[in-house]
Motif scaffolding. Structure first.
Motif, PDB file in Angstrom:
ATOM      1  N   UNK A 322       0.862  -1.181   0.000  1.00  0.00           N
ATOM      2  CA  UNK A 322       0.000   0.000   0.000  1.00  0.00           C
ATOM      3  C   UNK A 322       0.896   1.228   0.000  1.00  0.00           C
ATOM      4  N   UNK A 323       0.670   2.160  -0.904  1.00  0.00           N
ATOM      5  CA  UNK A 323       1.563   3.314  -1.022  1.00  0.00           C
ATOM      6  C   UNK A 323       0.990   4.601  -0.443  1.00  0.00           C
ATOM      7  N   UNK A 324      -0.172   4.522   0.218  1.00  0.00           N
ATOM      8  CA  UNK A 324      -0.762   5.724   0.808  1.00  0.00           C
ATOM      9  C   UNK A 324      -1.479   5.344   2.101  1.00  0.00           C
ATOM     10  N   UNK A 325      -0.988   5.880   3.231  1.00  0.00           N
ATOM     11  CA  UNK A 325      -1.559   5.545   4.534  1.00  0.00           C
ATOM     12  C   UNK A 325      -3.037   5.909   4.633  1.00  0.00           C
ATOM     13  N   UNK A 326      -3.462   6.940   3.936  1.00  0.00           N
ATOM     14  CA  UNK A 326      -4.846   7.403   4.039  1.00  0.00           C
ATOM     15  C   UNK A 326      -5.856   6.351   3.610  1.00  0.00           C
ATOM     16  N   UNK A 327      -5.440   5.436   2.772  1.00  0.00           N
ATOM     17  CA  UNK A 327      -6.346   4.372   2.326  1.00  0.00           C
ATOM     18  C   UNK A 327      -6.797   3.486   3.494  1.00  0.00           C
ATOM     19  N   UNK A 328      -5.973   3.415   4.522  1.00  0.00           N
ATOM     20  CA  UNK A 328      -6.301   2.558   5.666  1.00  0.00           C
ATOM     21  C   UNK A 328      -7.421   3.132   6.535  1.00  0.00           C
ATOM     22  N   UNK A 329      -7.729   4.418   6.358  1.00  0.00           N
ATOM     23  CA  UNK A 329      -8.715   5.074   7.224  1.00  0.00           C
ATOM     24  C   UNK A 329      -9.971   5.535   6.487  1.00  0.00           C
ATOM     25  N   UNK A 330     -10.007   5.423   5.176  1.00  0.00           N
ATOM     26  CA  UNK A 330     -11.121   5.972   4.408  1.00  0.00           C
ATOM     27  C   UNK A 330     -12.340   5.053   4.373  1.00  0.00           C
ATOM     28  N   UNK A 331     -12.199   3.807   4.828  1.00  0.00           N
ATOM     29  CA  UNK A 331     -13.314   2.854   4.857  1.00  0.00           C
ATOM     30  C   UNK A 331     -13.964   2.665   3.491  1.00  0.00           C
ATOM     31  N   UNK A 332     -13.140   2.705   2.456  1.00  0.00           N
ATOM     32  CA  UNK A 332     -13.624   2.453   1.100  1.00  0.00           C
ATOM     33  C   UNK A 332     -13.684   0.931   0.903  1.00  0.00           C
ATOM     34  N   UNK A 333     -14.917   0.405   0.714  1.00  0.00           N
ATOM     35  CA  UNK A 333     -15.072  -1.046   0.606  1.00  0.00           C
ATOM     36  C   UNK A 333     -14.340  -1.606  -0.602  1.00  0.00           C
ATOM     37  N   UNK A 334     -14.194  -0.814  -1.655  1.00  0.00           N
ATOM     38  CA  UNK A 334     -13.476  -1.315  -2.837  1.00  0.00           C
ATOM     39  C   UNK A 334     -12.023  -1.603  -2.489  1.00  0.00           C
ATOM     40  N   UNK A 335     -11.470  -0.818  -1.559  1.00  0.00           N
ATOM     41  CA  UNK A 335     -10.102  -1.052  -1.107  1.00  0.00           C
ATOM     42  C   UNK A 335     -10.035  -2.193  -0.096  1.00  0.00           C
ATOM     43  N   UNK A 336     -10.907  -2.159   0.917  1.00  0.00           N
ATOM     44  CA  UNK A 336     -10.842  -3.132   2.002  1.00  0.00           C
ATOM     45  C   UNK A 336     -11.169  -4.551   1.543  1.00  0.00           C
ATOM     46  N   UNK A 337     -12.020  -4.693   0.519  1.00  0.00           N
ATOM     47  CA  UNK A 337     -12.402  -6.022   0.055  1.00  0.00           C
ATOM     48  C   UNK A 337     -11.251  -6.773  -0.605  1.00  0.00           C
ATOM     49  N   UNK A 338     -10.145  -6.088  -0.852  1.00  0.00           N
ATOM     50  CA  UNK A 338      -8.993  -6.752  -1.460  1.00  0.00           C
ATOM     51  C   UNK A 338      -8.233  -7.622  -0.459  1.00  0.00           C
ATOM     52  N   UNK A 339      -8.521  -7.447   0.834  1.00  0.00           N
ATOM     53  CA  UNK A 339      -7.715  -8.129   1.864  1.00  0.00           C
ATOM     54  C   UNK A 339      -8.502  -9.229   2.531  1.00  0.00           C
TER      55      UNK A 339
END
Length: 339
Positions: A322-339
């Protein structure tokens, strides 16, 4: 009057045949049988009748009232039956239809990484210790050998509640509390939220997570620190993981070292994530300063120890590229569903 009563009955039955809901039915009841209804108005005129007519009209009026009430009851039952039928029809369940797919929750990548780190340290005999997020100046700075003029104590870096109370900037305060209440040997990690007045960008946030580690025992050396951290990095990132130790200065450790991890985004070539350096600063570490041991009632002539502090977000970013820490806090399901 007889004709009026008969007309009222006929009119009521005709109106009832057209009623389609309970509210309208109640309105008709009031209209014909209420205190100010049409039938009541006729009965009020019976005083004008002769003695011979009164029994006849009274009997007819009672019959008309009874017929209208019976018609109202029948129509009410009919409407209720129809409504029940429609409700059952609407609620019919076709058991042959496929079920609705339920979304199953999953652990956040920060939680997954923290569990993996804790598992590594538990396997090495460490305890997990927690402490308060709202701390005193003593535990967050003074006991860690930070003088008043130290830059980390500047209000631009620290969230102060008042002169002596603040939001902890590191979980090192838990280490002090542990050393005050336990006798060596001590092997702990203290994960938790910390707060600093940082700008929000790809690698910084005013709220983030740290995992502090502390070992106090007889004969502990810098080699023990290096071996512990190298083992952790290889468990997290693989046996080919490269780390480097750089001399540094922390008031609470002596000697001190910064530990860097080869950039997981560019693999040492240089990119925006590592600021073109090829390495990502991962944690600070060092041998516990003798003055810190003395302040906690531990004899530095007998015991030595090491301490370190790891940013949970940074090691998570390394594990999952992950190259941007902000992604960990935005609660974007498109991002979180990858894990």
């Amino acid at each position: 009057m007889k004709e009026q009563l008969q007309n009222i009955e006929a009119s009521a039955k005709e109106e009832l045949s057209k009623v389609s809901d309970i509210k309208t039915l109640e309105d008709l009841r009031v209209r014909f049988l209420g205190k100010k209804g049409e039938l009541t108005a006729i009965l009020k005129q019976m005083g004008k009748l002769s003695a011979e007519e009164r029994p006849v009209i009274g009997q007819l009026a009672n019959k008309v009232r009874g017929d209208i009430e019976a018609a109202l009851t029948a129509r009410r039952d009919e409407l209720k039956s129809k409504a029940e039928e429609m409700r059952l029809k609407a609620e019919t369940l076709d058991v042959t239809l496929p079920g609705k797919k339920q979304k199953i929750g999953r652990a956040h990548p920060l939680d997954v990484t923290l569990e993996q780190v804790e598992e590594v340290f538990l396997g090495m005999g460490f305890d997990i210790v927690e402490g308060p997020e709202v701390e005193t100046d003593h535990y967050c700075f003074e006991a860690l050998n930070m003088p008043k003029h130290h830059p980390a104590r500047d209000t631009q870096d620290t969230f102060y509640i008042n002169e002596n109370v603040l939001l902890r900037t590191q979980t090192s305060s838990v280490q002090i509390r542990t050393m005050e209440n336990r006798k060596p040997p001590i092997r702990i990690i203290s994960p938790g939220r910390v707060y600093r007045s940082d700008a929000v960008d790809a690698t910084h946030s005013p709220l983030f997570h740290q995992i502090e580690g502390l070992v106090i025992d007889k004969g502990i050396t810098m080699a023990d620190l290096k071996g512990t951290l190298e083992l952790l990095m290889k468990r997290l990132y693989g046996e080919e993981t490269q780390v480097r130790f750089r001399p540094h200065h922390f008031p609470y450790t002596e000697p001190s070292a910064e530990v860097d991890l080869m950039c997981f985004n560019c693999h040492g070539k240089g990119c925006s994530m590592c600021k073109q350096e090829g390495w990502v600063e991962l944690l600070g570490s060092g041998m516990v300063h003798p003055k810190v041991l003395e302040e906690c009632g531990i004899d530095p002539e007998v015991y030595s120890g090491f301490a370190f502090g790891i940013g949970l977000e940074r090691i998570t970013m390394g594990r999952y590229s992950i190259n941007d820490m902000r992604l960990l806090y935005e609660n974007d399901m498109r991002f979180l569903e990858q894990f």
